[in-house]
Design an enzyme around this catalytic site. Structure first.
Site, PDB file in Angstrom:
ATOM      1  N   GLY A  27     -30.083 -52.197  57.782  1.00  0.00           N
ATOM      2  CA  GLY A  27     -30.154 -53.206  56.742  1.00  0.00           C
ATOM      3  C   GLY A  27     -31.559 -53.449  56.238  1.00  0.00           C
ATOM      4  O   GLY A  27     -32.548 -52.926  56.767  1.00  0.00           O
ATOM      5  N   ASP A  60     -21.049 -50.506  68.197  1.00  0.00           N
ATOM      6  CA  ASP A  60     -20.238 -51.630  67.754  1.00  0.00           C
ATOM      7  C   ASP A  60     -20.645 -52.849  68.594  1.00  0.00           C
ATOM      8  O   ASP A  60     -20.310 -52.942  69.772  1.00  0.00           O
ATOM      9  CB  ASP A  60     -18.754 -51.301  67.957  1.00  0.00           C
ATOM     10  CG  ASP A  60     -17.844 -52.447  67.545  1.00  0.00           C
ATOM     11  OD1 ASP A  60     -18.354 -53.506  67.118  1.00  0.00           O
ATOM     12  OD2 ASP A  60     -16.622 -52.287  67.667  1.00  0.00           O
ATOM     13  N   ALA A  84     -25.863 -58.914  60.959  1.00  0.00           N
ATOM     14  CA  ALA A  84     -25.070 -60.102  60.622  1.00  0.00           C
ATOM     15  C   ALA A  84     -24.292 -59.826  59.346  1.00  0.00           C
ATOM     16  O   ALA A  84     -24.660 -58.965  58.553  1.00  0.00           O
ATOM     17  CB  ALA A  84     -25.979 -61.318  60.428  1.00  0.00           C
ATOM     18  N   THR A 125     -30.748 -68.639  59.517  1.00  0.00           N
ATOM     19  CA  THR A 125     -30.781 -68.874  58.081  1.00  0.00           C
ATOM     20  C   THR A 125     -31.063 -70.330  57.731  1.00  0.00           C
ATOM     21  O   THR A 125     -30.763 -71.242  58.524  1.00  0.00           O
ATOM     22  CB  THR A 125     -29.427 -68.467  57.455  1.00  0.00           C
ATOM     23  OG1 THR A 125     -29.416 -68.815  56.069  1.00  0.00           O
ATOM     24  CG2 THR A 125     -28.265 -69.210  58.127  1.00  0.00           C
ATOM     25  N   ASP A 126     -31.582 -70.546  56.526  1.00  0.00           N
ATOM     26  CA  ASP A 126     -31.750 -71.909  56.005  1.00  0.00           C
ATOM     27  C   ASP A 126     -30.403 -72.543  55.665  1.00  0.00           C
ATOM     28  O   ASP A 126     -30.314 -73.764  55.468  1.00  0.00           O
ATOM     29  CB  ASP A 126     -32.658 -71.904  54.777  1.00  0.00           C
ATOM     30  CG  ASP A 126     -32.141 -71.037  53.635  1.00  0.00           C
ATOM     31  OD1 ASP A 126     -31.343 -70.106  53.898  1.00  0.00           O
ATOM     32  OD2 ASP A 126     -32.548 -71.269  52.485  1.00  0.00           O
ATOM     33  N   TYR A 148     -20.479 -69.183  56.486  1.00  0.00           N
ATOM     34  CA  TYR A 148     -21.669 -68.424  56.862  1.00  0.00           C
ATOM     35  C   TYR A 148     -22.647 -69.300  57.628  1.00  0.00           C
ATOM     36  O   TYR A 148     -23.098 -68.946  58.727  1.00  0.00           O
ATOM     37  CB  TYR A 148     -22.335 -67.847  55.610  1.00  0.00           C
ATOM     38  CG  TYR A 148     -23.712 -67.275  55.865  1.00  0.00           C
ATOM     39  CD1 TYR A 148     -23.888 -66.202  56.720  1.00  0.00           C
ATOM     40  CD2 TYR A 148     -24.831 -67.833  55.246  1.00  0.00           C
ATOM     41  CE1 TYR A 148     -25.157 -65.680  56.965  1.00  0.00           C
ATOM     42  CE2 TYR A 148     -26.096 -67.318  55.490  1.00  0.00           C
ATOM     43  CZ  TYR A 148     -26.255 -66.249  56.345  1.00  0.00           C
ATOM     44  OH  TYR A 148     -27.508 -65.743  56.582  1.00  0.00           O
ATOM     45  N   LYS A 152     -23.763 -68.936  61.651  1.00  0.00           N
ATOM     46  CA  LYS A 152     -25.137 -68.694  62.099  1.00  0.00           C
ATOM     47  C   LYS A 152     -25.621 -69.829  63.013  1.00  0.00           C
ATOM     48  O   LYS A 152     -26.360 -69.591  63.976  1.00  0.00           O
ATOM     49  CB  LYS A 152     -26.062 -68.536  60.895  1.00  0.00           C
ATOM     50  CG  LYS A 152     -25.792 -67.294  60.061  1.00  0.00           C
ATOM     51  CD  LYS A 152     -25.932 -66.003  60.858  1.00  0.00           C
ATOM     52  CE  LYS A 152     -27.381 -65.655  61.146  1.00  0.00           C
ATOM     53  NZ  LYS A 152     -27.508 -64.358  61.871  1.00  0.00           N
TER      54      LYS A 152
END
Length: 325
Positions: A27, A60, A84, A125-126, A148, A152
């Site tokens: 990613g 995996d 993610a 994440t924010d 989401y 997280k």
């Protein structure tokens, strides 16, 4: 073998060098993290799954036995967990599979990191915040608005429950050295800019974002990892973010200006756009903890960083040399 492929050739294994395992190495952020650690002299093992390729391990992460075997074989000193599902609208439609990756796989990795004594660095994440009262410090109460953000946040809690010495790094929307323009929601705006000859294009001008270069996040991951290996007080939650506040409309206009392209067809949409997932209006992160510990980096200015990332996709690849030399 827990995966197939080769993480790196024997010639690249540095005797005595610290070892880092990077999940989600295919990613945007994972690639940047691999490059950053490699350039600093670490032995890097990267994992992927559907997009795994030569020189990366296919694993995996939702398979507990595969994860356990991977860590037993490669014995990393540090695990940077970038893998993610990051698309909020996708998560609203495919919740179970996304939660398996964002929560259950994170829980497994945290448990195994604690067992093998590796430092575990979890990327969050924010979107754990609701965006109603920014800026948000590390100790402010989360209140995610969508699946989401909730996944997280649950990943954070699993991380710190199973691996109390872990580091959680919250970051906002990312862009960087993309493999395709559509890989990041930020760089994908270049396609909207290029539609100048078409009809007008409306873009959100409500949600406030802080676009952040993945290369800067990677540098912070390395600095945190190096310090935490020496100082056990470096643990818990940290924030890192770009400093420029922009809506999607403002990002697109900045991209147009950076490449000397017209922007008159871009129309600011001042009503919150319809989407399957609610998003925080302004989830600005206060990054003081990193800065006080001298573990931050100065974020790249948006204009120069976006030029770096997008110039390979311009019609004339010589554009950069023409402008800068």
């Amino acid at each position: 073998m827990p995966g197939s492929g080769s993480a790196c050739s024997q010639e690249e294994l540095l005797v005595g060098a610290p070892r880092v395992l990077v999940t989600g190495a295919t990613g945007l952020l994972g690639r940047a993290v691999c490059r950053e650690f490699h350039s600093a002299g670490w032995t890097v093992t990267g994992t992927g799954y559907r997009r795994a390729r030569l020189r990366l391990l296919r694993c995996d992460l939702t398979d507990e036995d595969a994860v356990r075997g991977l860590l037993h074989e490669y014995k990393p000193d540090v695990i940077v967990h970038c893998a993610a599902e990051r698309r909020p609208d996708v998560m609203e439609r495919h919740t179970e599979a996304a939660v398996n990756l964002n929560v259950h796989a994170t829980s497994t990795l945290a448990k195994e990191a604690a067992t093998c004594g590796a430092l575990f660095l979890y990327i969050s994440t924010d979107y754990v915040f609701d965006g109603r009262n920014p800026p948000y410090g590390e100790d402010d109460s989360p209140n995610p608005l969508n699946v989401y953000g909730r996944s997280k946040l649950e990943g954070e809690r699993e991380t710190l429950r199973h691996c109390p010495g872990a580091v959680v790094l919250r970051v906002p929307v990312l862009f960087g050295e993309v493999e395709s323009v559509t890989e990041s929601v930020v760089t994908s705006l270049y396609l909207k800019v290029q539609e100048a000859s078409e009809e007008s294009c409306t873009l959100d001008h409500v949600l406030q974002r802080f676009p952040t270069d993945a290369r800067d996040v990677a540098a912070v991951c390395r600095k945190l990892s190096e310090r935490a290996r020496q100082d056990p007080s470096i643990r818990g939650i940290f924030h890192f973010s770009g400093k420029e506040q922009m809506t999607k409309y403002e990002m697109a206009v900045a991209i147009a200006q950076a490449f000397n392209l017209p922007s008159g067809h871009l129309i600011p949409l001042t009503e919150q756009p319809a989407a399957s997932a609610l998003r925080p209006i302004n989830s600005q992160l206060n990054c003081c903890r990193l800065e006080l510990l001298n573990l931050s980096v100065e974020p790249r200015p948006f204009t120069s960083a976006i030029i770096d990332c997008l110039w390979p996709f311009t019609p004339d690849k010589r554009w950069r040399q023409t402008v800068f030399h």
